[in-house]
Scaffold this motif. Structure first.
Motif, PDB file in Angstrom:
ATOM      1  N   MET A  78      44.561  40.457  52.653  1.00  0.00           N
ATOM      2  CA  MET A  78      43.200  40.759  53.038  1.00  0.00           C
ATOM      3  C   MET A  78      42.949  42.262  52.936  1.00  0.00           C
ATOM      4  O   MET A  78      41.899  42.663  52.465  1.00  0.00           O
ATOM      5  CB  MET A  78      42.941  40.252  54.455  1.00  0.00           C
ATOM      6  CG  MET A  78      41.550  40.506  54.937  1.00  0.00           C
ATOM      7  SD  MET A  78      40.278  39.688  53.986  1.00  0.00           S
ATOM      8  CE  MET A  78      39.959  38.292  54.961  1.00  0.00           C
ATOM      9  N   GLU A  79      43.956  43.045  53.337  1.00  0.00           N
ATOM     10  CA  GLU A  79      43.758  44.498  53.291  1.00  0.00           C
ATOM     11  C   GLU A  79      43.618  44.984  51.861  1.00  0.00           C
ATOM     12  O   GLU A  79      42.829  45.892  51.576  1.00  0.00           O
ATOM     13  CB  GLU A  79      44.920  45.232  53.966  1.00  0.00           C
ATOM     14  CG  GLU A  79      44.965  45.063  55.464  1.00  0.00           C
ATOM     15  CD  GLU A  79      45.936  43.969  55.874  1.00  0.00           C
ATOM     16  OE1 GLU A  79      46.770  43.566  55.047  1.00  0.00           O
ATOM     17  OE2 GLU A  79      45.839  43.510  57.011  1.00  0.00           O
ATOM     18  N   ALA A  80      44.384  44.395  50.929  1.00  0.00           N
ATOM     19  CA  ALA A  80      44.297  44.822  49.527  1.00  0.00           C
ATOM     20  C   ALA A  80      42.922  44.508  48.956  1.00  0.00           C
ATOM     21  O   ALA A  80      42.348  45.309  48.218  1.00  0.00           O
ATOM     22  CB  ALA A  80      45.390  44.151  48.711  1.00  0.00           C
ATOM     23  N   ALA A  81      42.395  43.338  49.279  1.00  0.00           N
ATOM     24  CA  ALA A  81      41.065  42.976  48.790  1.00  0.00           C
ATOM     25  C   ALA A  81      40.007  43.880  49.392  1.00  0.00           C
ATOM     26  O   ALA A  81      39.070  44.303  48.704  1.00  0.00           O
ATOM     27  CB  ALA A  81      40.771  41.522  49.122  1.00  0.00           C
ATOM     28  N   ARG A  82      40.160  44.175  50.659  1.00  0.00           N
ATOM     29  CA  ARG A  82      39.195  45.066  51.314  1.00  0.00           C
ATOM     30  C   ARG A  82      39.263  46.476  50.724  1.00  0.00           C
ATOM     31  O   ARG A  82      38.254  47.155  50.585  1.00  0.00           O
ATOM     32  CB  ARG A  82      39.445  45.116  52.828  1.00  0.00           C
ATOM     33  CG  ARG A  82      39.222  43.802  53.578  1.00  0.00           C
ATOM     34  CD  ARG A  82      37.797  43.331  53.455  1.00  0.00           C
ATOM     35  NE  ARG A  82      36.892  44.311  54.044  1.00  0.00           N
ATOM     36  CZ  ARG A  82      36.120  44.103  55.085  1.00  0.00           C
ATOM     37  NH1 ARG A  82      36.105  42.920  55.654  1.00  0.00           N
ATOM     38  NH2 ARG A  82      35.341  45.035  55.542  1.00  0.00           N
ATOM     39  N   MET A 118      36.008  44.581  48.240  1.00  0.00           N
ATOM     40  CA  MET A 118      35.490  43.230  48.432  1.00  0.00           C
ATOM     41  C   MET A 118      35.064  43.040  49.877  1.00  0.00           C
ATOM     42  O   MET A 118      35.660  43.605  50.784  1.00  0.00           O
ATOM     43  CB  MET A 118      36.557  42.181  48.098  1.00  0.00           C
ATOM     44  CG  MET A 118      36.937  42.089  46.672  1.00  0.00           C
ATOM     45  SD  MET A 118      38.064  40.713  46.449  1.00  0.00           S
ATOM     46  CE  MET A 118      38.325  40.777  44.706  1.00  0.00           C
ATOM     47  N   THR A 119      34.046  42.231  50.047  1.00  0.00           N
ATOM     48  CA  THR A 119      33.670  41.874  51.410  1.00  0.00           C
ATOM     49  C   THR A 119      34.651  40.823  51.922  1.00  0.00           C
ATOM     50  O   THR A 119      35.457  40.269  51.157  1.00  0.00           O
ATOM     51  CB  THR A 119      32.240  41.302  51.441  1.00  0.00           C
ATOM     52  OG1 THR A 119      32.220  40.086  50.697  1.00  0.00           O
ATOM     53  CG2 THR A 119      31.230  42.287  50.868  1.00  0.00           C
ATOM     54  N   LEU A 144      37.856  34.300  46.877  1.00  0.00           N
ATOM     55  CA  LEU A 144      38.535  34.577  45.621  1.00  0.00           C
ATOM     56  C   LEU A 144      40.050  34.719  45.743  1.00  0.00           C
ATOM     57  O   LEU A 144      40.759  34.511  44.753  1.00  0.00           O
ATOM     58  CB  LEU A 144      37.965  35.848  44.983  1.00  0.00           C
ATOM     59  CG  LEU A 144      36.486  35.788  44.604  1.00  0.00           C
ATOM     60  CD1 LEU A 144      36.002  37.141  44.141  1.00  0.00           C
ATOM     61  CD2 LEU A 144      36.269  34.736  43.533  1.00  0.00           C
ATOM     62  N   ILE A 145      40.555  35.053  46.915  1.00  0.00           N
ATOM     63  CA  ILE A 145      41.987  35.333  47.027  1.00  0.00           C
ATOM     64  C   ILE A 145      42.675  34.437  48.053  1.00  0.00           C
ATOM     65  O   ILE A 145      43.635  33.729  47.729  1.00  0.00           O
ATOM     66  CB  ILE A 145      42.221  36.824  47.382  1.00  0.00           C
ATOM     67  CG1 ILE A 145      41.704  37.685  46.234  1.00  0.00           C
ATOM     68  CG2 ILE A 145      43.690  37.087  47.648  1.00  0.00           C
ATOM     69  CD1 ILE A 145      41.677  39.145  46.511  1.00  0.00           C
ATOM     70  N   ILE A 146      42.223  34.436  49.272  1.00  0.00           N
ATOM     71  CA  ILE A 146      42.931  33.768  50.362  1.00  0.00           C
ATOM     72  C   ILE A 146      42.901  32.250  50.222  1.00  0.00           C
ATOM     73  O   ILE A 146      43.935  31.587  50.270  1.00  0.00           O
ATOM     74  CB  ILE A 146      42.334  34.189  51.728  1.00  0.00           C
ATOM     75  CG1 ILE A 146      42.317  35.706  51.879  1.00  0.00           C
ATOM     76  CG2 ILE A 146      43.078  33.523  52.867  1.00  0.00           C
ATOM     77  CD1 ILE A 146      43.661  36.365  51.949  1.00  0.00           C
ATOM     78  N   ILE A 147      41.717  31.665  50.054  1.00  0.00           N
ATOM     79  CA  ILE A 147      41.599  30.195  50.008  1.00  0.00           C
ATOM     80  C   ILE A 147      42.315  29.597  48.795  1.00  0.00           C
ATOM     81  O   ILE A 147      43.009  28.592  48.945  1.00  0.00           O
ATOM     82  CB  ILE A 147      40.121  29.766  50.109  1.00  0.00           C
ATOM     83  CG1 ILE A 147      39.619  30.092  51.507  1.00  0.00           C
ATOM     84  CG2 ILE A 147      39.952  28.287  49.799  1.00  0.00           C
ATOM     85  CD1 ILE A 147      38.168  29.812  51.745  1.00  0.00           C
ATOM     86  N   PRO A 148      42.220  30.165  47.582  1.00  0.00           N
ATOM     87  CA  PRO A 148      42.994  29.582  46.479  1.00  0.00           C
ATOM     88  C   PRO A 148      44.507  29.622  46.712  1.00  0.00           C
ATOM     89  O   PRO A 148      45.221  28.673  46.377  1.00  0.00           O
ATOM     90  CB  PRO A 148      42.617  30.442  45.273  1.00  0.00           C
ATOM     91  CG  PRO A 148      41.265  30.967  45.598  1.00  0.00           C
ATOM     92  CD  PRO A 148      41.281  31.169  47.087  1.00  0.00           C
TER      93      PRO A 148
END
Length: 100
Positions: free
Chosen positions: A1-5, A9-10, A17-21
């Motif tokens: 999550m931190e990398a996406a943030r 990314m919101t 796009l990342i966590i759920i898949p």
């Protein structure tokens, strides 16, 4: 999550796009097992298919005086049904959602 943030990314985009898949690919084998167990334990199977197959196997066993082949055939029907579901449905989903 931190990398996406950190990429800007919101929280919603990161989840979608990342966590759920990633979570879906990890829980797919357990979902497949649960799906097969639900198929075997469903009320439709218990009410319609199982008594019907048992009755047919019992009639064949009474008429031919052979006990094992009719009941082994009945077991093979359930085996084919569950193997089909596990091979085609679950593996198809695993291939579709596996990391490339």
């Amino acid at each position: 999550m931190e990398a996406a943030r950190s990429l800007g990314m919101t929280k919603g985009m990161a989840m979608r796009l990342i966590i759920i898949p990633q979570a879906f690919t990890r829980m797919l084998p357990a979902l497949g097992n649960e799906f097969i167990a639900l198929l075997k334990d469903s009320s439709l199977t218990a009410v319609i298919a199982t008594p019907e197959l048992n009755y047919a196997a019992m009639n064949v066993a009474k008429n031919t005086f052979e006990r094992y082949p009719p009941y082994l055939t009945e077991a093979a029907v359930y085996l084919v049904l569950t193997l089909f579901l596990s091979r085609v449905v679950v593996r198809g989903l695993e291939k579709k959602y596996s990391p490339k």
